[in-house]
Design a protein around this motif. Structure first.
Motif, mmCIF file in Angstrom:
data_model
loop_
_atom_site.group_PDB
_atom_site.id
_atom_site.type_symbol
_atom_site.label_atom_id
_atom_site.label_comp_id
_atom_site.label_asym_id
_atom_site.label_seq_id
_atom_site.Cartn_x
_atom_site.Cartn_y
_atom_site.Cartn_z
ATOM 1 N N PHE A 53 0.824 -1.206 0.000
ATOM 2 C CA PHE A 53 0.000 0.000 0.000
ATOM 3 C C PHE A 53 0.860 1.259 0.000
ATOM 4 C CE2 PHE A 53 -3.106 -3.112 1.268
ATOM 5 C CZ PHE A 53 -4.208 -2.708 0.541
ATOM 6 N N PRO A 73 -0.565 -4.004 -4.404
ATOM 7 C CA PRO A 73 -1.076 -4.868 -3.335
ATOM 8 C C PRO A 73 -1.679 -6.180 -3.840
ATOM 9 C CG PRO A 73 -1.740 -2.606 -2.947
ATOM 10 C CD PRO A 73 -1.035 -2.614 -4.265
ATOM 11 N N ALA A 74 -2.442 -6.119 -4.943
ATOM 12 C CA ALA A 74 -3.096 -7.339 -5.405
ATOM 13 C C ALA A 74 -2.074 -8.391 -5.808
ATOM 14 C CB ALA A 74 -4.027 -7.025 -6.573
ATOM 15 N N ALA A 77 -0.578 -9.829 -2.659
ATOM 16 C CA ALA A 77 -1.532 -10.761 -2.052
ATOM 17 C C ALA A 77 -1.480 -12.104 -2.772
ATOM 18 C CB ALA A 77 -2.940 -10.182 -2.112
ATOM 19 N N THR A 82 -1.653 -12.101 3.457
ATOM 20 C CA THR A 82 -3.007 -11.662 3.711
ATOM 21 C C THR A 82 -2.967 -10.833 4.989
ATOM 22 O OG1 THR A 82 -5.263 -12.427 4.038
ATOM 23 C CG2 THR A 82 -3.525 -13.812 4.920
ATOM 24 N N ARG A 83 -3.907 -9.939 5.142
ATOM 25 C CA ARG A 83 -3.801 -9.037 6.276
ATOM 26 C C ARG A 83 -5.162 -8.601 6.811
ATOM 27 N NH1 ARG A 83 -1.967 -2.999 4.804
ATOM 28 N NH2 ARG A 83 -2.490 -2.816 7.002
ATOM 29 N N PHE A 85 -6.801 -5.016 8.951
ATOM 30 C CA PHE A 85 -6.470 -3.596 9.041
ATOM 31 C C PHE A 85 -6.660 -3.093 10.470
ATOM 32 C CE2 PHE A 85 -7.328 -4.363 4.627
ATOM 33 C CZ PHE A 85 -6.443 -3.544 3.960
ATOM 34 N N ARG A 89 -11.674 -2.925 8.026
ATOM 35 C CA ARG A 89 -11.926 -2.568 6.633
ATOM 36 C C ARG A 89 -12.729 -3.683 5.994
ATOM 37 N NH1 ARG A 89 -8.250 1.481 4.844
ATOM 38 N NH2 ARG A 89 -9.285 1.454 2.846
ATOM 39 N N LEU A 90 -13.930 -3.895 6.504
ATOM 40 C CA LEU A 90 -14.821 -4.876 5.878
ATOM 41 C C LEU A 90 -15.623 -4.176 4.791
ATOM 42 C CD1 LEU A 90 -15.939 -6.708 9.095
ATOM 43 C CD2 LEU A 90 -14.650 -7.732 7.236
ATOM 44 N N ARG A 165 -11.908 -13.575 6.774
ATOM 45 C CA ARG A 165 -11.667 -13.160 5.402
ATOM 46 C C ARG A 165 -10.188 -13.300 5.059
ATOM 47 N NH1 ARG A 165 -12.677 -6.960 3.813
ATOM 48 N NH2 ARG A 165 -10.722 -6.718 4.958
ATOM 49 N N ALA A 166 -9.324 -12.904 6.006
ATOM 50 C CA ALA A 166 -7.894 -13.008 5.750
ATOM 51 C C ALA A 166 -7.469 -14.474 5.647
ATOM 52 C CB ALA A 166 -7.108 -12.306 6.854
#
Lengths: 263, 347
Positions: A53, A73-74, A77, A82-83, A85, A89-90, A165-166
């Motif tokens: 980022f 970032p993509a 990833a 994976t991270r 925040f 940051r959903l 999610r991560a």
């Protein structure tokens, strides 16, 4: 042991402010590392550099032996990071399940033509997404409605969804930015157990945390940062006894500070 | 996938309680009901005027469903969407007129041109966020119209007329208004279905992730730029095909059809209907295109009444008639896996 993450001499400057100033560390397989330090020490900036980022001013980041410095970032990833925040940051208007499905985006399994034609491949892939999303929600111990917008959930539940999610990304390296912030005592205890189980999956964890009790119990190594630099590194016991750490946290006048090392 | 499980185990009710009407509207049947209504409408009224209005409305539905991909799913405010329809209509018109081809055969060229237009407009602008993007798309919309107004190949201000029909097979003449209407309804329903299905796929979710939080989406490995460009290209294809149908319907294309007001009306259909929900958007598009016709009794005041009604709707339903729900069915049973942390903690 191979290094999952190698950070070498990382520097980030915003104008004249050096947020990260020559940070080096590495994380090995199945290792839990904590990065601690006072507010503004550059912890989150370092995370943002690792995940792409921020573009580092100098230095290098290697993930699983691959140079990722300056990539977007993509792409980073996709290499296997994976991270979570610092402030959640959903995707607030989307359902809990959809939020976890986001972590599985890179699995693929369908393209737009499959979606329009509803091919068997599409249906298989959607079933897989749903099953796995449920699996990861179970894994993090998420209880509650899963088909509702995530904004309706409590803060503690949202934190779990973010970890789910991560995890759904199934990366070898997980960066957690203040996972315990805002959690109560029992939630912190659950987080402790959860981190152990994540490590058992074969994932290395690097976490930023202010809760010293949690950090001391969880991490194998601790990196202490102040003013963008690493001021100490070692096992919890070593760090606790390090005068530089005590100074950073408690100030210089150290009459009796030793006994308060675990602040 | 888990349809039968859901049926037997009666999954818990999600979201706020729903009235019988909204339950009908949310059932899978509603698409068929709408299609049946569209197919039966000419049996109620088949005057040239009403067929004209209905065909225009169907094309408008297609445009709104395309813009819904861009604005509703992906959250990219596009104020110049009608430009894609212009590209489609002009490409179809010019090719079919100069080569004496039925419009149907121009579709490959239209696809190429609209995708190109999507790339040309999208590639430089999609790095911008929100407000800036809106202004740039507004500019592109106007540039497209003014270019068409000034080039000789597009016929200048008077445009192109005498465009051949879609197709002529034996006795079936697609230039017949009723046949054209049915064909339009068929094409439009397929594309509405396609864009609804796209919304519920991996790509559709990626669009929503980008809309909700670009950084978080990027951290999950989603190439936000690529995904946004795809939304733009899909929107462009829908718009371009709308243009072909438009050219077939009017057999003429002129710059006046692609003024900013048209872009605004399509956007209004999406917002009024409920951004991101294809069913709502179809309703929004029908309201926007049919209401001014139904209000003809008010004569010169009809746009005043139209505007007032829109204001009233937005006051009472600020998210549109039928916003995207954000609820989904859950699995009815718990997996065999132990429920993770909770058991270990003996909670």
């Amino acid at each position: 042991m191979t290094a999952v993450l190698e950070v070498k001499d990382l520097q980030v400057a915003f104008g004249g402010v050096k947020a990260v100033d020559g940070l080096s560390f590495s994380a090995h397989e199945r290792e839990i590392i904590a990065v601690i330090g006072p507010n503004g020490a550059g912890k989150t900036s370092a995370f943002n550099c690792i995940t792409g980022f921020y573009r580092p001013t100098s230095g290098s980041v290697r993930i699983k032996g691959l140079e990722t410095t300056g990539k977007r970032p993509a792409d980073i990833a996709a290499v296997g990071v994976t991270r979570t925040f610092q402030n959640l940051r959903l995707f607030p208007d989307l359902t809990v399940l959809d939020n976890v499905r986001a972590g599985m985006h890179l699995y693929g399994g369908q393209n737009w033509a499959d979606a329009i034609l509803h091919t068997p491949r599409f249906k298989r892939s959607e079933a897989m997404y749903t099953d796995e999303a449920n699996y990861w929600l179970d894994f993090v111990g998420f209880e509650g409605a899963r088909g509702v917008p995530v904004r309706n959930l409590s803060y503690g539940q949202q934190k779990r969804v973010e970890i789910a999610r991560a995890l759904a990304r199934k990366a070898e390296l997980l960066l957690l930015d203040e996972p315990a912030a805002g959690l109560n005592y029992s939630e912190k205890q659950q987080l402790l157990v959860l981190c152990g189980r994540i490590r058992d999956l074969g994932t290395s964890i690097v976490l930023i945390e202010h809760d010293m009790g949690l950090v001391m119990e969880l991490s194998e190594r601790i990196i202490v940062m102040n003013f963008g630099r690493e001021i100490a590194v070692g096992t919890p016991a070593e760090v606790k006894a390090n005068p530089a750490v005590i100074e950073a946290y408690l100030g210089k006048d150290d009459e009796g500070a030793q006994s308060n090392g675990d602040a | 996938m888990s349809e039968n499980v859901d049926a037997t185990l009666a999954p818990q009710r999600l979201g706020p309680p729903r009235s019988p009407i909204s339950r009908l509207l949310e059932s899978r049947l509603i698409g068929w009901v709408a299609l049946a209504a569209a197919l039966l409408a000419p049996f109620v009224t088949a005057s040239p005027y009403s067929l004209n209005v209905m065909t225009t409305a169907a094309i408008f539905v297609l445009l709104a469903s395309g813009l819904n991909i861009v604005v509703g799913y992906c959250g990219l405010l596009d104020l110049g969407y009608i430009a894609f329809m212009a590209v489609g209509a002009y490409t179809a018109g010019i090719i079919s007129k100069s080569f004496e081809l039925p419009l149907l055969f121009t579709i490959p060229a239209v696809l190429v041109m609209t995708i190109l237009a999507g790339l040309i407009i999208g590639a430089p602008t999609l790095r911008l966020r929100s407000d800036y993007l809106a202004i740039v798309t507004l500019g592109f919309g106007e540039i497209t119209r003014i270019t068409a107004n000034n080039l000789s190949v597009t016929g200048g201000p008077s445009g192109i007329f005498g465009i051949p029909g879609l197709l002529k097979i034996g006795g079936l003449d697609v230039e017949n208004p009723a046949v054209l209407y049915y064909l339009t309804v068929l094409v439009v329903s397929l594309f509405v279905l396609a864009s609804a299905r796209l919304g519920k796929s991996r790509l559709g979710r990626a669009w929503r992730f980008v809309r909700e939080d670009e950084d978080a989406a990027e951290a999950m490995g989603i190439h936000t730029y690529k995904v946004k460009l795809l939304a733009y290209i899909f929107g462009a294809i829908w718009g371009g095909l709308g243009g072909v149908l438009f050219a077939a319907h009017l057999s003429a294309v002129s710059p006046q059809s692609f003024i900013f007001l048209q872009s605004a009306l399509v956007l209004m259909a999406v917002v009024l209907g409920g951004m991101g929900n294809m069913r709502g958007v179809v309703i929004g598009a029908l309201v926007i295109s049919l209401l001014p016709e139904l209000l003809r009794d008010f004569a010169s005041n009809r746009y005043l009444v139209f505007g007032l009604l829109l204001v009233v709707v937005m006051v009472f339903r600020p998210q549109g008639f039928w916003p995207a729900r954000g609820y989904e069915r859950e699995r009815a049973t718990v997996d065999v896996d132990p429920p993770a942390v909770a058991t270990e903690q003996g909670r």
